[in-house]
Motif scaffolding. Structure first.
Motif, mmCIF file in Angstrom:
data_model
loop_
_atom_site.group_PDB
_atom_site.id
_atom_site.type_symbol
_atom_site.label_atom_id
_atom_site.label_comp_id
_atom_site.label_asym_id
_atom_site.label_seq_id
_atom_site.Cartn_x
_atom_site.Cartn_y
_atom_site.Cartn_z
ATOM 1 N N PHE A 30 0.834 -1.171 0.076
ATOM 2 C CA PHE A 30 -0.112 0.011 -0.095
ATOM 3 C C PHE A 30 1.008 1.186 -0.054
ATOM 4 C CE2 PHE A 30 -2.124 -3.383 2.212
ATOM 5 C CZ PHE A 30 -3.644 -3.385 1.655
ATOM 6 N N SER A 31 0.189 2.403 -0.439
ATOM 7 C CA SER A 31 0.841 3.686 -0.133
ATOM 8 C C SER A 31 -0.216 4.661 0.037
ATOM 9 C CB SER A 31 1.447 3.966 -1.668
ATOM 10 O OG SER A 31 0.650 4.029 -2.607
ATOM 11 N N GLY A 32 0.464 5.839 0.586
ATOM 12 C CA GLY A 32 -0.519 6.811 1.297
ATOM 13 C C GLY A 32 -0.250 8.003 1.521
ATOM 14 N N ILE A 33 -1.122 8.943 1.804
ATOM 15 C CA ILE A 33 -0.775 10.293 2.198
ATOM 16 C C ILE A 33 -1.638 10.339 3.700
ATOM 17 C CG2 ILE A 33 -1.063 12.884 1.802
ATOM 18 C CD1 ILE A 33 -1.236 12.043 -1.232
ATOM 19 N N VAL A 34 -0.886 11.041 4.737
ATOM 20 C CA VAL A 34 -1.407 11.261 5.918
ATOM 21 C C VAL A 34 -1.144 12.614 6.245
ATOM 22 C CG1 VAL A 34 -1.830 10.559 8.430
ATOM 23 C CG2 VAL A 34 -1.179 8.701 6.320
ATOM 24 N N LEU A 66 3.892 -0.418 3.393
ATOM 25 C CA LEU A 66 3.068 0.827 3.515
ATOM 26 C C LEU A 66 3.897 1.824 3.286
ATOM 27 C CD1 LEU A 66 0.545 2.629 3.735
ATOM 28 C CD2 LEU A 66 0.596 2.321 6.261
ATOM 29 N N GLN A 67 3.940 2.358 1.999
ATOM 30 C CA GLN A 67 4.856 3.577 1.676
ATOM 31 C C GLN A 67 4.012 4.718 1.886
ATOM 32 O OE1 GLN A 67 4.659 5.984 -1.312
ATOM 33 N NE2 GLN A 67 6.232 6.986 -0.234
ATOM 34 N N LEU A 68 4.601 5.586 2.915
ATOM 35 C CA LEU A 68 3.779 6.863 3.164
ATOM 36 C C LEU A 68 4.495 8.287 2.821
ATOM 37 C CD1 LEU A 68 3.207 5.967 7.065
ATOM 38 C CD2 LEU A 68 1.615 5.908 5.340
ATOM 39 N N ASN A 69 3.556 9.291 2.775
ATOM 40 C CA ASN A 69 4.011 10.623 2.601
ATOM 41 C C ASN A 69 3.339 11.232 3.973
ATOM 42 O OD1 ASN A 69 5.740 10.771 0.215
ATOM 43 N ND2 ASN A 69 4.085 10.263 -0.869
ATOM 44 N N THR A 70 3.963 11.860 4.601
ATOM 45 C CA THR A 70 3.363 12.387 5.891
ATOM 46 C C THR A 70 3.538 13.751 5.960
ATOM 47 O OG1 THR A 70 4.999 11.896 7.226
ATOM 48 C CG2 THR A 70 3.294 10.386 7.367
ATOM 49 N N TYR A 71 2.448 14.676 6.288
ATOM 50 C CA TYR A 71 2.609 16.235 6.288
ATOM 51 C C TYR A 71 1.777 16.759 7.706
ATOM 52 C CZ TYR A 71 3.145 15.272 1.351
ATOM 53 O OH TYR A 71 3.556 15.024 0.079
ATOM 54 N N THR A 72 2.219 17.920 8.099
ATOM 55 C CA THR A 72 1.538 18.761 8.922
ATOM 56 C C THR A 72 0.555 19.196 8.186
ATOM 57 O OG1 THR A 72 3.117 20.450 8.886
ATOM 58 C CG2 THR A 72 3.595 19.039 10.393
ATOM 59 N N PRO A 73 -0.402 19.807 8.724
ATOM 60 C CA PRO A 73 -1.453 20.740 7.952
ATOM 61 C C PRO A 73 -0.883 21.978 7.191
ATOM 62 C CG PRO A 73 -2.279 20.250 10.227
ATOM 63 C CD PRO A 73 -0.880 19.703 10.177
ATOM 64 N N ALA A 74 0.185 22.642 7.779
ATOM 65 C CA ALA A 74 0.798 23.565 7.033
ATOM 66 C C ALA A 74 1.724 23.305 5.893
ATOM 67 C CB ALA A 74 1.768 24.428 8.077
ATOM 68 N N GLN A 75 2.410 21.913 6.003
ATOM 69 C CA GLN A 75 3.260 21.552 5.108
ATOM 70 C C GLN A 75 2.338 20.973 3.791
ATOM 71 O OE1 GLN A 75 4.972 18.301 7.323
ATOM 72 N NE2 GLN A 75 6.867 19.519 7.381
ATOM 73 N N TRP A 76 1.009 20.496 4.077
ATOM 74 C CA TRP A 76 0.158 19.844 3.119
ATOM 75 C C TRP A 76 -0.480 20.958 2.297
ATOM 76 C CZ3 TRP A 76 -1.195 16.071 0.693
ATOM 77 C CH2 TRP A 76 -2.420 16.023 -0.267
ATOM 78 N N ALA A 77 -0.837 22.454 3.030
ATOM 79 C CA ALA A 77 -1.540 23.548 2.400
ATOM 80 C C ALA A 77 -0.255 23.865 1.414
ATOM 81 C CB ALA A 77 -1.621 24.647 3.370
ATOM 82 N N GLU A 78 0.987 24.053 1.968
ATOM 83 C CA GLU A 78 2.139 24.594 1.168
ATOM 84 C C GLU A 78 2.087 23.479 -0.322
ATOM 85 O OE1 GLU A 78 4.671 26.956 -0.514
ATOM 86 O OE2 GLU A 78 3.442 27.439 1.361
ATOM 87 N N PHE A 79 2.162 22.298 -0.106
ATOM 88 C CA PHE A 79 2.136 21.168 -1.088
ATOM 89 C C PHE A 79 1.053 21.458 -1.965
ATOM 90 C CE2 PHE A 79 1.104 16.744 -2.739
ATOM 91 C CZ PHE A 79 2.467 16.676 -3.510
ATOM 92 N N GLN A 80 -0.011 21.672 -1.493
ATOM 93 C CA GLN A 80 -1.350 22.056 -2.435
ATOM 94 C C GLN A 80 -1.141 23.165 -3.351
ATOM 95 O OE1 GLN A 80 -4.102 19.511 -2.665
ATOM 96 N NE2 GLN A 80 -2.456 18.580 -1.705
ATOM 97 N N LYS A 81 -0.465 24.225 -2.590
ATOM 98 C CA LYS A 81 -0.389 25.454 -3.662
ATOM 99 C C LYS A 81 0.731 25.243 -4.545
ATOM 100 C CE LYS A 81 -0.757 28.827 0.321
ATOM 101 N NZ LYS A 81 -0.132 29.631 1.072
ATOM 102 N N GLU A 82 1.784 24.405 -4.246
ATOM 103 C CA GLU A 82 2.863 24.139 -5.202
ATOM 104 C C GLU A 82 2.232 23.334 -6.587
ATOM 105 O OE1 GLU A 82 6.194 22.065 -3.387
ATOM 106 O OE2 GLU A 82 6.509 23.952 -2.239
ATOM 107 N N LEU A 83 1.138 22.400 -6.302
ATOM 108 C CA LEU A 83 0.478 21.641 -7.260
ATOM 109 C C LEU A 83 -0.275 22.568 -8.154
ATOM 110 C CD1 LEU A 83 -0.471 18.395 -5.269
ATOM 111 C CD2 LEU A 83 1.329 18.920 -6.909
ATOM 112 N N GLY A 84 -0.768 23.617 -7.773
ATOM 113 C CA GLY A 84 -1.539 24.487 -8.827
ATOM 114 C C GLY A 84 -2.769 25.111 -8.242
#
Length: 84
Positions: A30-34, A66-84
Motif C-alpha cells: 500500500f501507499s498513502g498520504i497522511v 506501506l509507503q507513506l508521505n506524511t505532512y503537517t497541515p501547514a506542509q500539506w497546504a504548502e504542497f497543495q499550493k505548489e501543485l497549482g
C-alpha cells in the motif's frame, strides 16, 4: 489480503487526520498520504512510526508494505499550493 479502506479506518481510529488517502490493489502493498497536526515538531521517521503504531501487528504481517508521505497541515497546504 487486506483492503485499503480498512487501513484508513484503523489509522483514523488511532490518529486525528485532516486528510488521509491509502491506495493499494494487491492486498499487501500500500501507499498513502497522511496529514495530521500530531506530526508537528516530529521527524519524518517519528511521523511514520505514529502511523505504523495505529496498525500494530498488522505491519509486516497482513500489511507487507506501506509507503507513506506524511505532512503537517501547514506542509500539506504548502504542497497543495505548489501543485497549482
Amino acid at each position: 489480503m487486506f483492503d485499503a479502506r480498512e487501513i484508513e479506518r484503523l489509522i483514523v481510529a488511532g490518529l486525528d487526520c485532516e486528510f488521509l488517502q491509502i491506495e493499494g490493489d494487491d492486498g499487501v502493498h500500500f501507499s498513502g498520504i497522511v496529514v495530521s497536526a500530531a506530526f508537528e515538531g516530529k521527524t519524518k521517521v517519528r511521523q511514520h512510526q505514529a502511523v505504523y503504531a495505529t496498525l500494530g501487528k498488522l505491519m509486516g504481517n497482513e500489511i507487507h508494505a506501506l509507503q507513506l508521505n506524511t505532512y503537517t497541515p501547514a506542509q500539506w497546504a504548502e504542497f497543495q499550493k505548489e501543485l497549482g
